[in-house]
Motif scaffolding. Structure first.
Motif, PDB file in Angstrom:
ATOM      1  N   ALA A 142       0.851  -1.188   0.000  1.00  0.00           N
ATOM      2  CA  ALA A 142       0.000   0.000   0.000  1.00  0.00           C
ATOM      3  C   ALA A 142       0.892   1.245   0.000  1.00  0.00           C
ATOM      4  CB  ALA A 142      -0.949  -0.026   1.192  1.00  0.00           C
ATOM      5  N   SER A 143       0.687   2.163   0.912  1.00  0.00           N
ATOM      6  CA  SER A 143       1.486   3.395   0.960  1.00  0.00           C
ATOM      7  C   SER A 143       1.201   4.141   2.246  1.00  0.00           C
ATOM      8  CB  SER A 143       1.143   4.291  -0.235  1.00  0.00           C
ATOM      9  OG  SER A 143       1.760   5.561  -0.112  1.00  0.00           O
ATOM     10  N   ASP A 144       2.216   4.868   2.727  1.00  0.00           N
ATOM     11  CA  ASP A 144       1.966   5.758   3.855  1.00  0.00           C
ATOM     12  C   ASP A 144       0.931   6.817   3.501  1.00  0.00           C
ATOM     13  OD1 ASP A 144       3.670   7.123   2.070  1.00  0.00           O
ATOM     14  OD2 ASP A 144       4.712   8.205   3.678  1.00  0.00           O
ATOM     15  N   LEU A 145       0.815   7.146   2.209  1.00  0.00           N
ATOM     16  CA  LEU A 145      -0.141   8.167   1.780  1.00  0.00           C
ATOM     17  C   LEU A 145      -1.590   7.706   1.911  1.00  0.00           C
ATOM     18  CD1 LEU A 145       1.725   9.506  -1.371  1.00  0.00           C
ATOM     19  CD2 LEU A 145       1.585  10.573   0.886  1.00  0.00           C
ATOM     20  N   LEU A 163      -6.996  -0.394  -0.579  1.00  0.00           N
ATOM     21  CA  LEU A 163      -6.267  -1.624  -0.311  1.00  0.00           C
ATOM     22  C   LEU A 163      -6.170  -1.914   1.185  1.00  0.00           C
ATOM     23  CD1 LEU A 163      -3.347  -1.356  -2.904  1.00  0.00           C
ATOM     24  CD2 LEU A 163      -5.248  -2.993  -2.940  1.00  0.00           C
ATOM     25  N   LEU A 164      -6.033  -0.874   1.994  1.00  0.00           N
ATOM     26  CA  LEU A 164      -5.988  -1.086   3.441  1.00  0.00           C
ATOM     27  C   LEU A 164      -7.319  -1.631   3.950  1.00  0.00           C
ATOM     28  CD1 LEU A 164      -4.034   2.002   4.833  1.00  0.00           C
ATOM     29  CD2 LEU A 164      -3.176  -0.137   3.853  1.00  0.00           C
ATOM     30  N   SER A 165      -8.420  -1.085   3.455  1.00  0.00           N
ATOM     31  CA  SER A 165      -9.733  -1.579   3.854  1.00  0.00           C
ATOM     32  C   SER A 165      -9.932  -3.020   3.406  1.00  0.00           C
ATOM     33  CB  SER A 165     -10.821  -0.677   3.255  1.00  0.00           C
ATOM     34  OG  SER A 165     -12.111  -1.116   3.635  1.00  0.00           O
ATOM     35  N   LEU A 166      -9.513  -3.327   2.190  1.00  0.00           N
ATOM     36  CA  LEU A 166      -9.603  -4.687   1.688  1.00  0.00           C
ATOM     37  C   LEU A 166      -8.795  -5.646   2.561  1.00  0.00           C
ATOM     38  CD1 LEU A 166     -10.466  -6.681  -0.578  1.00  0.00           C
ATOM     39  CD2 LEU A 166      -8.367  -6.023  -1.785  1.00  0.00           C
ATOM     40  N   THR A 167      -7.617  -5.232   2.964  1.00  0.00           N
ATOM     41  CA  THR A 167      -6.765  -6.060   3.819  1.00  0.00           C
ATOM     42  C   THR A 167      -7.461  -6.404   5.124  1.00  0.00           C
ATOM     43  OG1 THR A 167      -4.715  -5.186   2.875  1.00  0.00           O
ATOM     44  CG2 THR A 167      -4.593  -6.087   5.110  1.00  0.00           C
ATOM     45  N   LYS A 168      -8.034  -5.404   5.767  1.00  0.00           N
ATOM     46  CA  LYS A 168      -8.728  -5.636   7.040  1.00  0.00           C
ATOM     47  C   LYS A 168      -9.913  -6.584   6.852  1.00  0.00           C
ATOM     48  CE  LYS A 168      -6.561  -2.798   9.962  1.00  0.00           C
ATOM     49  NZ  LYS A 168      -5.972  -3.233  11.244  1.00  0.00           N
ATOM     50  N   SER A 169     -10.683  -6.361   5.804  1.00  0.00           N
ATOM     51  CA  SER A 169     -11.870  -7.179   5.554  1.00  0.00           C
ATOM     52  C   SER A 169     -11.495  -8.630   5.278  1.00  0.00           C
ATOM     53  CB  SER A 169     -12.655  -6.597   4.372  1.00  0.00           C
ATOM     54  OG  SER A 169     -13.766  -7.409   4.042  1.00  0.00           O
ATOM     55  N   ALA A 171      -8.765 -10.241   6.096  1.00  0.00           N
ATOM     56  CA  ALA A 171      -8.188 -10.896   7.268  1.00  0.00           C
ATOM     57  C   ALA A 171      -9.292 -11.494   8.142  1.00  0.00           C
ATOM     58  CB  ALA A 171      -7.349  -9.910   8.065  1.00  0.00           C
ATOM     59  N   LEU A 172     -10.381 -10.782   8.278  1.00  0.00           N
ATOM     60  CA  LEU A 172     -11.520 -11.293   9.048  1.00  0.00           C
ATOM     61  C   LEU A 172     -12.184 -12.469   8.346  1.00  0.00           C
ATOM     62  CD1 LEU A 172     -13.138  -7.882  10.054  1.00  0.00           C
ATOM     63  CD2 LEU A 172     -12.038  -9.496  11.613  1.00  0.00           C
ATOM     64  N   HIS A 173     -12.275 -12.372   7.036  1.00  0.00           N
ATOM     65  CA  HIS A 173     -13.014 -13.373   6.256  1.00  0.00           C
ATOM     66  C   HIS A 173     -12.246 -14.676   6.101  1.00  0.00           C
ATOM     67  CE1 HIS A 173     -15.038 -15.099   2.668  1.00  0.00           C
ATOM     68  NE2 HIS A 173     -16.095 -14.510   3.180  1.00  0.00           N
ATOM     69  N   GLU A 174     -10.899 -14.595   6.005  1.00  0.00           N
ATOM     70  CA  GLU A 174     -10.110 -15.760   5.618  1.00  0.00           C
ATOM     71  C   GLU A 174      -9.377 -16.452   6.760  1.00  0.00           C
ATOM     72  OE1 GLU A 174     -10.337 -17.172   2.718  1.00  0.00           O
ATOM     73  OE2 GLU A 174     -11.710 -15.586   2.083  1.00  0.00           O
ATOM     74  N   GLY A 175      -9.414 -15.864   7.966  1.00  0.00           N
ATOM     75  CA  GLY A 175      -8.772 -16.551   9.075  1.00  0.00           C
ATOM     76  C   GLY A 175      -9.549 -17.803   9.470  1.00  0.00           C
ATOM     77  N   PRO A 176      -8.872 -18.781  10.077  1.00  0.00           N
ATOM     78  CA  PRO A 176      -7.475 -18.762  10.508  1.00  0.00           C
ATOM     79  C   PRO A 176      -6.471 -19.285   9.478  1.00  0.00           C
ATOM     80  CG  PRO A 176      -8.536 -20.695  11.411  1.00  0.00           C
ATOM     81  CD  PRO A 176      -9.603 -19.941  10.651  1.00  0.00           C
ATOM     82  N   ALA A 177      -6.954 -19.844   8.365  1.00  0.00           N
ATOM     83  CA  ALA A 177      -6.015 -20.509   7.451  1.00  0.00           C
ATOM     84  C   ALA A 177      -5.142 -19.531   6.678  1.00  0.00           C
ATOM     85  CB  ALA A 177      -6.778 -21.406   6.471  1.00  0.00           C
ATOM     86  N   VAL A 178      -5.717 -18.401   6.275  1.00  0.00           N
ATOM     87  CA  VAL A 178      -5.000 -17.451   5.425  1.00  0.00           C
ATOM     88  C   VAL A 178      -4.796 -16.148   6.194  1.00  0.00           C
ATOM     89  CG1 VAL A 178      -5.022 -16.160   3.253  1.00  0.00           C
ATOM     90  CG2 VAL A 178      -5.998 -18.470   3.350  1.00  0.00           C
ATOM     91  N   ARG A 179      -3.549 -15.717   6.300  1.00  0.00           N
ATOM     92  CA  ARG A 179      -3.227 -14.435   6.926  1.00  0.00           C
ATOM     93  C   ARG A 179      -3.142 -13.356   5.842  1.00  0.00           C
ATOM     94  NH1 ARG A 179       1.396 -13.521   8.884  1.00  0.00           N
ATOM     95  NH2 ARG A 179       2.618 -15.299   8.120  1.00  0.00           N
ATOM     96  N   VAL A 180      -3.682 -12.169   6.153  1.00  0.00           N
ATOM     97  CA  VAL A 180      -3.744 -11.082   5.176  1.00  0.00           C
ATOM     98  C   VAL A 180      -3.226  -9.807   5.834  1.00  0.00           C
ATOM     99  CG1 VAL A 180      -5.182  -9.857   3.512  1.00  0.00           C
ATOM    100  CG2 VAL A 180      -5.823 -12.181   4.220  1.00  0.00           C
ATOM    101  N   ASN A 181      -2.159  -9.239   5.264  1.00  0.00           N
ATOM    102  CA  ASN A 181      -1.551  -8.036   5.820  1.00  0.00           C
ATOM    103  C   ASN A 181      -1.144  -7.089   4.694  1.00  0.00           C
ATOM    104  OD1 ASN A 181      -1.256  -8.670   8.822  1.00  0.00           O
ATOM    105  ND2 ASN A 181      -0.274 -10.462   7.914  1.00  0.00           N
ATOM    106  N   ALA A 182      -0.709  -5.907   5.072  1.00  0.00           N
ATOM    107  CA  ALA A 182      -0.220  -4.926   4.098  1.00  0.00           C
ATOM    108  C   ALA A 182       1.006  -4.229   4.654  1.00  0.00           C
ATOM    109  CB  ALA A 182      -1.297  -3.894   3.757  1.00  0.00           C
TER     110      ALA A 182
END
Length: 266
Positions: A142-145, A163-169, A171-182
């Protein structure tokens, strides 16, 4: 520290230069198997020649601003590596300095196609394999901006905030098997800035200065505690760590690699 990435299959978009190439080098040093995607076929060929001395590497020349390019990249990776993608790094993107009044609808849409929809499509194509295999890591550049906007590139900043919002969403949807970060890099001296017509040149146009003076002016406004631009390798090392078992309790996180540009607490 043993990151336990040996033989992991890592798909990296925008991998021919800059942060993407540095990330490929970092994963190669850990013994991961690589799938590198970029529209720069020549840059991909050079990357493959360099990295094949260390690990297994496949490359796909594709324009990720469209659905077909993403489909080709993911399908060829799954075919080559036996239906497995352990890590997806969404890195491809573009940035031009343009004032809000200068942006037409087609400019906004073009920015979102490459910066946001490329990630959406890559994730959509990759997730079935990760779910089937019961594991996976998705890391988006993503970006600091996205968290502390400036005036000169509103379309870029908004696409990165998405992209940050997508990452948060996810992470909630795909845990625990898939980790999602930015990761959220600050100013990093890469071809996104330096190529002719890139961010530095367009920033000069916005400010009525040459590219170097415009960049120095922008950086002076940010008053960065570390007082310098970052390097692609500094971002790549964080991405590699986040993909590893050493970060196994990290998901839904936005990791700033920004030299202190973001002043907020969140």
């Amino acid at each position: 520290m043993n990151l336990n990435l040996n033989d992991k299959v890592v798909l990296i978009t925008g991998a021919a230069s800059g942060i993407g190439l540095a990330t490929a080098r970092s994963f190669a040093a850990e013994g991961a198997r690589l799938s590198l995607v970029d529209r720069d076929a020549e840059g991909l060929a050079k990357a493959k020649e360099e990295l094949s001395a260390h690990t297994e590497v496949m490359v796909t020349a594709a324009d990720l601003a469209g659905a077909e390019g993403v489909r080709l990249a993911v399908e060829s990776t799954l075919e080559t590596y036996g239906g497995v993608i352990d890590v997806l790094v969404n890195n491809v993107g573009q940035c031009f300095a343009r004032r809000f009044d200068d942006l037409r609808d087609e400019d906004w849409l073009a920015t979102f196609e490459i910066n946001f929809m490329s990630a959406v499509r890559a994730i959509r194509a990759t997730l079935p394999a990760m779910r089937r295999n019961g594991r996976g890591v998705i890391i988006t550049n993503a970006s600091d901006l996205a968290r502390q906007p400036e005036a000169a590139q509103p379309d870029y900043q908004v696409s990165k905030a998405a992209l940050l919002s997508l990452t948060k969403s996810l992470a909630l949807h795909e845990g625990p098997a898939v980790r999602v970060n930015a990761v959220a890099p600050g100013p990093v001296w890469t071809p996104l800035w330096t190529r002719p017509g890139g961010f530095a040149d367009t920033l000069g146009t916005v400010h009525g200065q040459d590219a170097k003076a415009a960049v120095e002016y922008e950086l002076s406004k940010r008053q960065m505690p570390l007082g310098r631009l970052g390097t692609p390798e500094e971002v790549a090392s964080v991405i590699t760590f986040m993909a590893s078992d050493a970060a196994s309790f990290v998901t839904g996180s936005i990791w700033g690699v920004d030299g202190g540009t973001v002043r907020g607490l969140l």
